[in-house]
Design a protein around this motif. Structure first.
Motif, short mmCIF file in Angstrom:
data_model
loop_
_atom_site.label_atom_id
_atom_site.label_comp_id
_atom_site.label_asym_id
_atom_site.label_seq_id
_atom_site.Cartn_x
_atom_site.Cartn_y
_atom_site.Cartn_z
N LEU A 218 25.29 17.63 -39.45
CA LEU A 218 24.60 18.82 -38.95
C LEU A 218 24.76 19.89 -40.03
N ARG A 219 23.67 20.29 -40.65
CA ARG A 219 23.71 21.29 -41.74
C ARG A 219 23.12 22.61 -41.25
N ASP A 288 20.96 5.22 -34.26
CA ASP A 288 19.61 5.75 -34.10
C ASP A 288 19.55 7.26 -33.91
N GLY A 289 20.70 7.96 -33.99
CA GLY A 289 20.66 9.41 -33.88
C GLY A 289 21.93 10.02 -33.34
N LEU A 290 21.86 11.31 -33.02
CA LEU A 290 22.98 12.05 -32.45
C LEU A 290 22.67 12.37 -30.99
N SER A 317 16.68 12.46 -37.21
CA SER A 317 16.69 13.22 -38.46
C SER A 317 15.63 14.33 -38.43
N ASP A 318 16.03 15.48 -38.98
CA ASP A 318 15.18 16.67 -39.16
C ASP A 318 14.98 17.48 -37.89
N GLN A 319 15.48 17.04 -36.75
CA GLN A 319 15.44 17.91 -35.58
C GLN A 319 16.48 19.01 -35.75
N ARG A 338 20.32 21.63 -38.85
CA ARG A 338 19.37 20.54 -38.97
C ARG A 338 20.10 19.21 -39.00
N VAL A 339 19.56 18.19 -38.32
CA VAL A 339 20.16 16.86 -38.28
C VAL A 339 19.76 16.09 -39.54
N LEU A 340 20.75 15.60 -40.24
CA LEU A 340 20.53 14.78 -41.44
C LEU A 340 21.12 13.40 -41.19
#
Length: 345
Positions: A218-219, A288-290, A317-319, A338-340
């Protein structure tokens, strides 16, 4: 605090009321113990087996009837009774204080034979709640039944039924189930065996390194009052939050857990800190994600959609995951991440 002292005074009264007239204190060999399953900041797999166990060793047994079947034995659990264990499991002093001095009591029929016939039960005694397989036990009466494999949790805060995230989880085990390695005989001498404050360095160095999957990140891409060039210049450990795939316990995001990070990101808007809860959200990483669960009454936004307390969403990603504050009856997003995906940070 006052509430905890009152709760524990009631605990003592309840214990006295449960004892038969003429009851005497005695130490019995512990037929049960708790084993730590997960604790925030603790690598449980690296802890030797005997250091993971909390034997139910000190008990009160009715003198009349001795150790015959049906005689009630009671053991107390909490940071007053097993201080070395709780201090070793919870190096964070705030979390340690979230464990009551007498958190709960376990009672069973001494000398009754196997776990089923002993009928162990747990009664809550402290001001801070615990959960038994997701349920909160009562502070009086018979409590909730325990069976081998039952999990007892210490939650960050009270939520609705089934809405608890725990910083410490213990599993109830019968000593008869662990064979010759049982801690029961050693436990008869006292509450617990003394524990070292940390693992020996050579033991940690001797463990083979496991191939860990690359974490999700998470950035921070927006912090109110902080210019974008200053945000980009922040150290990665301030700007980013890594979430490991397959971690032993979920990542909890909030002021209690990333205080330094939030202080730095919101240095120009310190008033926004009051809109970040101590345990604001739970984050779990998968291939597959967070998966994000809102634990707080304070708002959480996924992209531009609100996530209510107790609700969960899978982020790819990118959400963008955001904290929000209330201004003139509208939500303003003051901090966004942002989710990376793995390998893209």
């Amino acid at each position: 605090g006052i509430a905890e002292a009152a709760a524990e005074a009631a605990s003592g009264a309840a214990s006295a009321a449960n004892a038969a007239p003429g009851a005497a204190s005695a130490t019995v060999e512990a037929p049960f113990f708790f084993e730590v399953v997960a604790a925030e900041g603790l690598e449980v797999a690296a802890v030797p087996a005997y250091q993971r166990r909390l034997p139910l060793a000190t008990a009160v047994v009715a003198a009349a009837g001795g150790d015959s079947p049906g005689t009630l034995a009671t053991a107390s659990v909490g940071r007053q009774h097993q201080p070395e264990l709780f201090e070793a499991w919870l190096p964070d002093p705030q979390l340690l204080q979230s464990v009551s001095r007498t958190a709960f009591e376990v009672s069973w029929k001494a000398g009754a034979g196997g776990p089923a016939s002993a009928s162990p039960r747990l009664v809550l005694r402290g001001a801070n709640i615990v959960t038994v397989d997701g349920q909160v036990p009562p502070r009086s009466g018979d409590g909730l039944p325990l069976s081998p494999g039952t999990e007892v949790g210490f939650p960050y805060s009270a939520g609705g039924e089934g809405d608890f995230v725990c910083f410490l989880r213990l599993r109830f085990i019968a000593a008869s189930d662990v064979g010759s390695g049982s801690p029961a005989s050693a436990a008869a001498a006292g509450d617990t065996m003394p524990l070292p404050k940390s693992l020996p360095e050579r033991a940690a160095a001797s463990r083979p390194a496991a191939a860990a999957a690359a974490p999700w990140t998470l950035r921070c891409v927006h912090a109110e009052g902080l210019p974008s060039e200053e945000l980009a210049a922040l150290a990665p450990d301030v700007r980013d939050l890594a979430v490991a795939v397959g971690g032993a316990s979920p990542t909890v995001m909030g002021r209690q857990h990333q205080q330094r990070k939030f202080d730095a990101l919101l240095a120009r808007s310190p008033g926004c800190l009051s809109f970040i809860s101590r345990a604001h959200m739970q984050i779990e990483a998968a291939s597959d994600g967070l998966r994000v669960t809102n634990l707080s009454l304070n708002p959480v936004y996924i992209d531009r959609e609100p996530l209510s307390k107790g609700s969960a969403r899978l982020l790819s990603s990118d959400q963008v995951l955001s904290f929000a504050r209330l201004e003139c009856s509208a939500h303003v997003l003051f901090l966004s991440f942002r989710v990376l995906g793995p390998g893209t940070a």
